[in-house]
Scaffold this active site. Structure first.
Site, PDB file in Angstrom:
ATOM      1  CD  GLU A  44      54.553  63.671  26.169  1.00 41.76           C
ATOM      2  OE1 GLU A  44      53.876  63.437  27.181  1.00 41.76           O
ATOM      3  OE2 GLU A  44      55.773  63.923  26.205  1.00 41.76           O
ATOM      4  CG  HIS A  67      51.526  60.402  27.710  1.00 42.50           C
ATOM      5  ND1 HIS A  67      51.284  59.531  28.734  1.00 42.50           N
ATOM      6  CD2 HIS A  67      52.877  60.557  27.675  1.00 42.50           C
ATOM      7  CE1 HIS A  67      52.428  59.168  29.294  1.00 42.50           C
ATOM      8  NE2 HIS A  67      53.412  59.775  28.671  1.00 42.50           N
ATOM      9  CG  HIS A  92      56.736  58.285  25.793  1.00 42.54           C
ATOM     10  ND1 HIS A  92      57.232  57.372  26.701  1.00 42.54           N
ATOM     11  CD2 HIS A  92      56.100  59.240  26.519  1.00 42.54           C
ATOM     12  CE1 HIS A  92      56.902  57.759  27.930  1.00 42.54           C
ATOM     13  NE2 HIS A  92      56.200  58.872  27.843  1.00 42.54           N
ATOM     14  CG  ASP A 138      54.914  59.578  31.741  1.00 42.97           C
ATOM     15  OD1 ASP A 138      54.498  60.721  31.506  1.00 42.97           O
ATOM     16  OD2 ASP A 138      55.540  58.880  30.922  1.00 42.97           O
TER      17      ASP A 138
HETATM   18 ZN   LIG Z   1      55.356  60.025  29.224  1.00 41.54          ZN
END
Ligand SMILES: [Zn+2]
Length: 179
Positions: free
Chosen positions: A43, A99, A101, A112
């Site tokens: 990630e 960010h 996924h 999140d």
């Molecule tokens: Zn996330």
């Protein structure tokens, strides 16, 4: 039971400013997508900074996301990216986060949602990281509009903060135009 904000929340309030976010610079979005692809299957996570629209030649009030701030000390694995909060620089403000996924799901996780309270705009990029493989959310995790703006980023400023893997990824990256 009503309690005032915790000291931690106060810190984040100080780090994040609130002013209308008009959109994200196209090159900034492209950069984040490239970085996410490079980090895959891990990630990728970074904070977002913005510039005044007027400074970018737009005749509008508000801010445009122009800067992806990779946090030194961020550790990531295929499950989650964790930011060491003591590494967040306090000299500049952030307007939100971005960010990835790696599973491609463009929905905020419960974890999140607990971090989205800090900042106005939170972008999730999903595999395979194409130009439409992303969504923006507000601080409550609700989808929000975020225009992609074709603005010219100011030259001569350190707009992107690279770590070594980002530098490796940037080699051969075709920006497509002068800026
Ligand atoms: Zn996330």
């Amino acid at each position: 039971m009503a309690q005032g904000p915790t000291a931690t929340m106060g810190l984040f309030d100080a780090l994040f400013r609130s002013s209308e976010i008009l959109g994200i610079a196209e090159e900034t979005l492209e950069f984040a997508l490239e970085a996410s692809e490079d980090a895959h299957p891990n990630e990728y996570m970074a904070f977002l900074r913005a510039s005044e629209a007027g400074d970018l030649g737009l005749d509008r009030d508000g801010q445009v996301i122009t800067d992806v701030l990779v946090i030194p000390g961020t550790s990531s694995n295929p499950v989650s990216a964790t930011v060491r909060t003591n590494m967040i620089p306090n000299d500049r403000t952030a307007v939100g986060s971005v960010h990835s996924h790696p599973n491609g799901v463009l929905r905020p996780s419960a974890e999140d949602l607990s971090t989205f309270t800090r900042g106005d705009v939170h972008i999730i990029l999903g595999a395979p990281y194409g130009r439409t493989d992303w969504k923006a959310f507000d601080e409550e995790g609700q989808p929000r509009e975020l225009d992609v703006l074709d603005v010219e980023l100011p030259a001569g400023e350190d707009f992107f903060h690279f770590d070594q893997s980002d530098l490796d990824a940037a080699v051969g990256w075709d920006r497509g135009e002068e800026w």
